[in-house]
Design a protein around this motif. Structure first.
Motif, PDB file in Angstrom:
ATOM      1  N   GLN A 467       1.198 -34.677  26.256  1.00  0.00           N
ATOM      2  CA  GLN A 467       0.925 -33.240  26.302  1.00  0.00           C
ATOM      3  C   GLN A 467       2.152 -32.486  26.815  1.00  0.00           C
ATOM      4  OE1 GLN A 467      -1.936 -31.919  25.081  1.00  0.00           O
ATOM      5  NE2 GLN A 467      -2.381 -34.036  24.518  1.00  0.00           N
ATOM      6  N   PRO A 468       2.529 -31.384  26.183  1.00  0.00           N
ATOM      7  CA  PRO A 468       3.685 -30.606  26.662  1.00  0.00           C
ATOM      8  C   PRO A 468       3.347 -29.816  27.913  1.00  0.00           C
ATOM      9  CG  PRO A 468       2.664 -29.493  24.797  1.00  0.00           C
ATOM     10  CD  PRO A 468       1.944 -30.801  24.952  1.00  0.00           C
ATOM     11  N   THR A 469       4.341 -29.561  28.734  1.00  0.00           N
ATOM     12  CA  THR A 469       4.196 -28.665  29.877  1.00  0.00           C
ATOM     13  C   THR A 469       4.554 -27.241  29.444  1.00  0.00           C
ATOM     14  OG1 THR A 469       6.485 -28.956  30.571  1.00  0.00           O
ATOM     15  CG2 THR A 469       4.858 -30.513  31.462  1.00  0.00           C
ATOM     16  N   PRO A 470       4.143 -26.241  30.203  1.00  0.00           N
ATOM     17  CA  PRO A 470       4.579 -24.874  29.881  1.00  0.00           C
ATOM     18  C   PRO A 470       6.096 -24.749  29.825  1.00  0.00           C
ATOM     19  CG  PRO A 470       2.788 -24.809  31.472  1.00  0.00           C
ATOM     20  CD  PRO A 470       3.161 -26.253  31.315  1.00  0.00           C
ATOM     21  N   ALA A 471       6.788 -25.451  30.727  1.00  0.00           N
ATOM     22  CA  ALA A 471       8.256 -25.367  30.757  1.00  0.00           C
ATOM     23  C   ALA A 471       8.874 -25.916  29.486  1.00  0.00           C
ATOM     24  CB  ALA A 471       8.803 -26.115  31.968  1.00  0.00           C
ATOM     25  N   SER A 472       8.299 -26.991  28.946  1.00  0.00           N
ATOM     26  CA  SER A 472       8.865 -27.566  27.725  1.00  0.00           C
ATOM     27  C   SER A 472       8.661 -26.648  26.531  1.00  0.00           C
ATOM     28  CB  SER A 472       8.238 -28.932  27.444  1.00  0.00           C
ATOM     29  OG  SER A 472       6.856 -28.823  27.140  1.00  0.00           O
ATOM     30  N   LEU A 473       7.634 -25.820  26.574  1.00  0.00           N
ATOM     31  CA  LEU A 473       7.351 -24.898  25.473  1.00  0.00           C
ATOM     32  C   LEU A 473       8.084 -23.562  25.627  1.00  0.00           C
ATOM     33  CD1 LEU A 473       3.496 -25.445  25.169  1.00  0.00           C
ATOM     34  CD2 LEU A 473       5.269 -26.377  23.666  1.00  0.00           C
ATOM     35  N   LEU A 474       8.271 -23.119  26.878  1.00  0.00           N
ATOM     36  CA  LEU A 474       8.732 -21.749  27.121  1.00  0.00           C
ATOM     37  C   LEU A 474      10.041 -21.668  27.889  1.00  0.00           C
ATOM     38  CD1 LEU A 474       5.291 -20.252  28.228  1.00  0.00           C
ATOM     39  CD2 LEU A 474       6.348 -20.063  25.972  1.00  0.00           C
ATOM     40  N   GLY A 475      10.681 -22.797  28.142  1.00  0.00           N
ATOM     41  CA  GLY A 475      11.832 -22.804  29.027  1.00  0.00           C
ATOM     42  C   GLY A 475      12.918 -21.814  28.681  1.00  0.00           C
ATOM     43  N   PHE A 476      13.403 -21.855  27.456  1.00  0.00           N
ATOM     44  CA  PHE A 476      14.481 -20.954  27.065  1.00  0.00           C
ATOM     45  C   PHE A 476      14.036 -19.498  27.065  1.00  0.00           C
ATOM     46  CE2 PHE A 476      16.854 -24.529  24.891  1.00  0.00           C
ATOM     47  CZ  PHE A 476      17.900 -24.499  25.791  1.00  0.00           C
ATOM     48  N   GLN A 477      12.775 -19.260  26.661  1.00  0.00           N
ATOM     49  CA  GLN A 477      12.277 -17.896  26.664  1.00  0.00           C
ATOM     50  C   GLN A 477      12.236 -17.337  28.081  1.00  0.00           C
ATOM     51  OE1 GLN A 477      11.189 -20.437  24.923  1.00  0.00           O
ATOM     52  NE2 GLN A 477      10.079 -19.860  23.066  1.00  0.00           N
ATOM     53  N   ILE A 478      11.841 -18.173  29.042  1.00  0.00           N
ATOM     54  CA  ILE A 478      11.813 -17.734  30.436  1.00  0.00           C
ATOM     55  C   ILE A 478      13.222 -17.425  30.919  1.00  0.00           C
ATOM     56  CG2 ILE A 478      11.346 -18.493  32.805  1.00  0.00           C
ATOM     57  CD1 ILE A 478       8.959 -20.078  31.642  1.00  0.00           C
ATOM     58  N   GLU A 479      14.171 -18.288  30.583  1.00  0.00           N
ATOM     59  CA  GLU A 479      15.551 -18.063  31.000  1.00  0.00           C
ATOM     60  C   GLU A 479      16.097 -16.773  30.418  1.00  0.00           C
ATOM     61  OE1 GLU A 479      19.676 -20.621  31.382  1.00  0.00           O
ATOM     62  OE2 GLU A 479      18.302 -21.093  29.736  1.00  0.00           O
ATOM     63  N   TRP A 480      15.849 -16.542  29.131  1.00  0.00           N
ATOM     64  CA  TRP A 480      16.309 -15.306  28.505  1.00  0.00           C
ATOM     65  C   TRP A 480      15.638 -14.088  29.132  1.00  0.00           C
ATOM     66  CZ3 TRP A 480      20.312 -14.353  25.446  1.00  0.00           C
ATOM     67  CH2 TRP A 480      20.896 -15.415  24.764  1.00  0.00           C
ATOM     68  N   LEU A 481      14.342 -14.198  29.436  1.00  0.00           N
ATOM     69  CA  LEU A 481      13.605 -13.083  30.009  1.00  0.00           C
ATOM     70  C   LEU A 481      14.188 -12.677  31.358  1.00  0.00           C
ATOM     71  CD1 LEU A 481      11.216 -11.106  30.201  1.00  0.00           C
ATOM     72  CD2 LEU A 481       9.854 -12.987  31.156  1.00  0.00           C
ATOM     73  N   VAL A 482      14.341 -13.645  32.279  1.00  0.00           N
ATOM     74  CA  VAL A 482      14.788 -13.274  33.628  1.00  0.00           C
ATOM     75  C   VAL A 482      16.250 -12.841  33.618  1.00  0.00           C
ATOM     76  CG1 VAL A 482      13.058 -14.722  34.723  1.00  0.00           C
ATOM     77  CG2 VAL A 482      15.329 -15.681  34.276  1.00  0.00           C
ATOM     78  N   ALA A 483      17.078 -13.493  32.790  1.00  0.00           N
ATOM     79  CA  ALA A 483      18.472 -13.054  32.682  1.00  0.00           C
ATOM     80  C   ALA A 483      18.537 -11.657  32.073  1.00  0.00           C
ATOM     81  CB  ALA A 483      19.269 -14.043  31.841  1.00  0.00           C
ATOM     82  N   GLY A 484      17.666 -11.397  31.108  1.00  0.00           N
ATOM     83  CA  GLY A 484      17.621 -10.067  30.496  1.00  0.00           C
ATOM     84  C   GLY A 484      17.219  -8.991  31.483  1.00  0.00           C
ATOM     85  N   LEU A 485      16.284  -9.318  32.374  1.00  0.00           N
ATOM     86  CA  LEU A 485      15.903  -8.358  33.412  1.00  0.00           C
ATOM     87  C   LEU A 485      17.080  -8.059  34.337  1.00  0.00           C
ATOM     88  CD1 LEU A 485      12.352  -9.700  34.364  1.00  0.00           C
ATOM     89  CD2 LEU A 485      12.884  -7.559  33.180  1.00  0.00           C
ATOM     90  N   GLY A 486      17.876  -9.099  34.629  1.00  0.00           N
ATOM     91  CA  GLY A 486      19.067  -8.886  35.439  1.00  0.00           C
ATOM     92  C   GLY A 486      20.066  -7.972  34.765  1.00  0.00           C
ATOM     93  N   VAL A 487      20.315  -8.204  33.488  1.00  0.00           N
ATOM     94  CA  VAL A 487      21.261  -7.375  32.738  1.00  0.00           C
ATOM     95  C   VAL A 487      20.744  -5.946  32.619  1.00  0.00           C
ATOM     96  CG1 VAL A 487      22.342  -7.025  30.490  1.00  0.00           C
ATOM     97  CG2 VAL A 487      22.230  -9.320  31.472  1.00  0.00           C
ATOM     98  N   ALA A 488      19.438  -5.803  32.351  1.00  0.00           N
ATOM     99  CA  ALA A 488      18.850  -4.457  32.231  1.00  0.00           C
ATOM    100  C   ALA A 488      18.983  -3.690  33.540  1.00  0.00           C
ATOM    101  CB  ALA A 488      17.383  -4.562  31.815  1.00  0.00           C
ATOM    102  N   GLY A 489      18.737  -4.382  34.654  1.00  0.00           N
ATOM    103  CA  GLY A 489      18.883  -3.735  35.953  1.00  0.00           C
ATOM    104  C   GLY A 489      20.315  -3.351  36.253  1.00  0.00           C
ATOM    105  N   LEU A 490      21.259  -4.194  35.834  1.00  0.00           N
ATOM    106  CA  LEU A 490      22.683  -3.890  36.017  1.00  0.00           C
ATOM    107  C   LEU A 490      23.072  -2.652  35.208  1.00  0.00           C
ATOM    108  CD1 LEU A 490      25.536  -4.687  37.030  1.00  0.00           C
ATOM    109  CD2 LEU A 490      25.723  -6.134  34.981  1.00  0.00           C
ATOM    110  N   VAL A 491      22.638  -2.600  33.956  1.00  0.00           N
ATOM    111  CA  VAL A 491      22.947  -1.449  33.104  1.00  0.00           C
ATOM    112  C   VAL A 491      22.334  -0.185  33.687  1.00  0.00           C
ATOM    113  CG1 VAL A 491      22.571  -0.426  30.830  1.00  0.00           C
ATOM    114  CG2 VAL A 491      23.208  -2.838  31.016  1.00  0.00           C
ATOM    115  N   LEU A 492      21.104  -0.296  34.157  1.00  0.00           N
ATOM    116  CA  LEU A 492      20.451   0.860  34.767  1.00  0.00           C
ATOM    117  C   LEU A 492      21.225   1.333  35.995  1.00  0.00           C
ATOM    118  CD1 LEU A 492      17.941   2.716  34.707  1.00  0.00           C
ATOM    119  CD2 LEU A 492      16.811   1.043  36.203  1.00  0.00           C
ATOM    120  N   SER A 493      21.729   0.374  36.778  1.00  0.00           N
ATOM    121  CA  SER A 493      22.469   0.726  37.992  1.00  0.00           C
ATOM    122  C   SER A 493      23.741   1.513  37.678  1.00  0.00           C
ATOM    123  CB  SER A 493      22.828  -0.541  38.774  1.00  0.00           C
ATOM    124  OG  SER A 493      21.677  -1.180  39.258  1.00  0.00           O
TER     125      SER A 493
END
Length: 507
Positions: A467-493
Motif C-alpha cells: 500500500q502506498p503512503t501519502p508521501a509516496s503519492l504526494l511528495g513532490f506536490q507537497i514540496e512544490w506547494l510549500v516552496a511556492g508559498l515561500g516564493v509567493a510570500g517573498l514576492v509579496l514582501s
C-alpha cells in the motif's frame, strides 16, 4: 523588524547555531537541537541588510557543513572538504538572504500580529525548503545530504515523514521554529498566550497519527557484511572482497532464505567477466539451498562503466540495476579539465566516470518485488519515488562506507534509510561492506543488525508492503506547494508598498 542582537553577536551565534544544528544528526543524534538551532539561525537574520544576512548565512552554513561532512577528510584530506563546505555555505547564505528580506519587510507586508503569526512562519519555512530542494538537485545532480528532516530519524516527529515526505518534514520543523521565534518577538502578547500558542503548535504536529502500512506477508531475507578492506584507497588483492562476503554468508547456512543481499561492490570481480566470481556466487547460493543473491559489482559494457547491482540466480545474471545517481567528484568528474587545473592530484584519483543508469529500479525475485538503492540513491527523492511507483515491496539499500572509517557518515546514511522506511512504508535492508548494517521495519524500528566493523550476517522474516503512503503519492506536490508559498510570500514582501504610518528603510 529591527535586529534582535548586535551584528557581532549574531556572527558568534551563527557559529554556535551551526554546531548545534549538526548535533541534531547522528552520531550524536540530539534531535531537539535541530529546531532550536533553526530558531537561533532565524533570530540572527531578523532586521539584517542583505550584506549582513548573506555573511551570517555563510558563517552558519560553513560551520554546519564543516562539522557535518568532516568525514570527507579521512582519506581525501582538506581540499574536497573545504570545497564542498564552501559551496554548501554559499547556498546557505543565499537562502539566509531571502529569509532576511522577508523578515525585514514583515511588518509592512503583514501589519497585524495575527497575520504575522499566521503567514510569516509559513513563508520563512517555505523559503528554507526551497533552498534545500534546489540544493538537492543542482548542480551536477545536487547534494541532498543534511536536510533538516534527516536529523529526525528517531524523534517524535519521525512519523510525519510518511504523510508529507522528506521536504514536508523539513518544512514543518522550520515552521515550528519560526512560530516560536515570532511568538517571542511579538509585543503585546501575554506570556500565557505565547506559551499556549507554542504548545499548540508542537501538539498539532505530535497529534498526527502514525501512518500504518499493513504488511502483505513476509519474506525471509538474509544479508552479509564482509567487513572488507573495500575503500577507494585500500590495498587488497582482486577477489578479496568477494571472498569476505562469501565467508560471512556461511553463517546463514540452514536458514531457508528467499534471497541473500550483499552490499555495494561486494563482488569486486564481475561474474559476467570472471569465471571465479561466477563460481563463488554459485557455491554460496548452493550452500544456502539455492538462494538467489543480490550483490553489487562494477560492470563495463562497451566503453561505459556502471556501478551495478545484479541478481544472480540459477548460475546467471537474471536482472541488474545501474546506479541512477553516481556521486559527482567521486564516481564521475564534471568538467574534468577545469577542475584538474585546480587540483590535478585529487581529480586524477577519479580514474573512471560511471555512467548514469537508466534501468528500472526493482528486481522480481520469484514474486518478491525488491527495490534497489545503491549508496547515494537513498538520498534522492526522485529515485525513491520511482522505486515506489514500480511496486517495491521491500528496499535493498546497498552501500560501501569503507572510505569513511569509523566516522559518523555511515550513521548519517543509516538515519536516512530509516526515514525512507517510514516515508514509503517499506522495510529497508541497509547492508554495508563495513556497517552499520540493519534491517529496518516500515515503522522505522530496527528488526536486527550487524555491528560496524565486524564480519557477520543477519536474517529476519521481513514485513512486505504493497500500500502506498501519502508521501509516496504526494511528495513532490507537497514540496512544490510549500516552496511556492515561500516564493509567493517573498514576492509579496518586495512588492508591498510602505505606508506613511508603517514606513521602513529600504532593504
Amino acid at each position: 523588524m529591527k535586529p534582535v542582537m548586535p551584528f557581532w553577536l549574531a556572527l558568534v551565534a551563527a557559529v554556535g547555531a551551526g554546531i548545534a544544528y549538526d548535533a541534531g544528526y547522528p552520531d550524536k543524534g540530539w534531535w531537539p537541537l535541530t529546531p532550536l538551532a533553526v530558531a537561533l539561525i532565524l533570530t540572527t537574520l531578523i532586521g539584517r541588510t542583505w550584506g549582513k544576512a548573506l555573511l551570517i548565512g555563510l558563517v552558519t552554513g560553513a560551520t554546519f557543513w564543516g562539522v557535518h561532512i568532516f568525514w570527507l577528510t579521512l582519506y581525501l584530506g582538506p581540499v574536497p572538504w573545504l570545497g564542498l563546505t564552501g559551496f554548501e555555505a554559499a547556498y546557505f547564505g543565499l537562502g539566509a538572504l531571502l529569509i532576511a528580506l522577508v523578515y525585514r519587510r514583515a511588518e509592512r507586508t503583514w501589519p497585524t500580529v495575527r497575520s504575522r503569526l499566521l503567514w510569516l512562519p509559513i513563508v520563512v519555512a517555505g523559503l528554507w525548503t526551497l533552498r534545500e530542494g534546489v540544493n538537492a538537485i543542482f548542480p551536477y545532480g545536487g547534494f541532498s545530504w543534511g536536510r533538516v528532516a534527516m536529523s529526525q530519524s528517531q524523534s517524535p516527529f519521525t512519523d510525519l515523514v510518511a504523510w508529507v515526505g522528506m521536504s514536508g518534514l523539513s518544512f514543518l520543523l522550520v515552521w515550528l521554529a519560526a512560530v516560536g521565534v515570532q511568538l517571542v518577538r511579538e509585543k503585546g502578547l501575554a506570556v500565557s498566550t505565547r506559551a499556549l500558542a507554542g504548545a499548540a503548535a508542537v501538539a498539532a504536529l505530535l497529534a498526527v497519527p502514525a501512518w500504518v502500512t499493513p504488511a502483505s506477508g513476509t519474506s525471509r531475507i538474509g544479508a552479509a557484511q564482509g567487513n572488507s578492506n573495500a575503500g577507494l584507497f585500500a590495498v587488497h588483492e582482486w577477489g578479496d572482497i568477494l571472498s569476505d562476503h562469501a565467508s560471512a554468508s556461511l553463517a546463514l547456512e540452514g536458514e531457508k532464505l528467499d534471497v541473500l543481499v550483499w552490499p555495494e561492490n561486494a563482488s569486486d570481480l564481475d561474474p559476467a567477466r570472471y569465471e571465479v566470481a561466477a563460481q563463488t556466487l554459485d557455491a554460496v547460493g548452493e550452500r544456502l539451498g539455492g538462494v538467489p543473491i543480490v550483490t553489487g559489482t562494477i560492470q563495463q559494457r562497451g566503453d561505459k562503466v556502471y556501478n551495478t547491482s545484479l541478481l544472480w540466480q540459477n548460475g546467471q545474471i537474471t536482472d541488474y540495476y545501474d546506479k541512477r545517481h553516481p556521486v559527482p567528484f567521486a564516481e564521475w568528474m564534471p568538467t574534468r579539465e577545469f577542475f584538474r587545473a585546480l587540483a590535478p592530484d585529487l581529480v586524477d584519483l577519479v580514474t573512471r566516470d560511471y555512467t548514469f543508469g537508466t534501468t528500472d529500479l526493482t528486481f522480481d525475485i520469484d514474486g518478491l518485488i525488491a527495490g534497489i538503492s545503491i549508496c547515494f540513491d537513498i538520498t534522492d527523492d526522485a529515485v525513491m519515488r520511482s522505486m515506489s511507483d514500480e511496486g517495491a515491496q521491500v528496499i535493498f539499500a546497498q552501500t560501501n562506507n569503507a572510505d569513511f572509517g569509523q566516522t559518523d557518515e555511515n550513521l548519517q546514511q543509516l538515519a536516512i534509510a530509516r526515514l525512507r522506511a517510514v516515508e514509503f512504508g517499506r522495510s529497508v535492508v541497509n547492508i554495508s561492506t563495513v556497517g552499520t548494517s540493519q534491517i529496518i521495519a516500515p515503522d522505522g524500528s530496527t528488526i536486527t543488525g550487524i555491528p560496524a566493523y565486524q564480519a557477520g550476517a543477519m536474517v529476519a522474516d521481513v514485513p512486505l508492503g504493497t500500500q502506498p503512503t501519502p508521501a509516496s503519492l504526494l511528495g513532490f506536490q507537497i514540496e512544490w506547494l510549500v516552496a511556492g508559498l515561500g516564493v509567493a510570500g517573498l514576492v509579496l514582501s518586495v512588492t508591498t508598498r510602505r505606508t506613511q504610518e508603517n514606513a521602513a528603510p529600504a532593504f
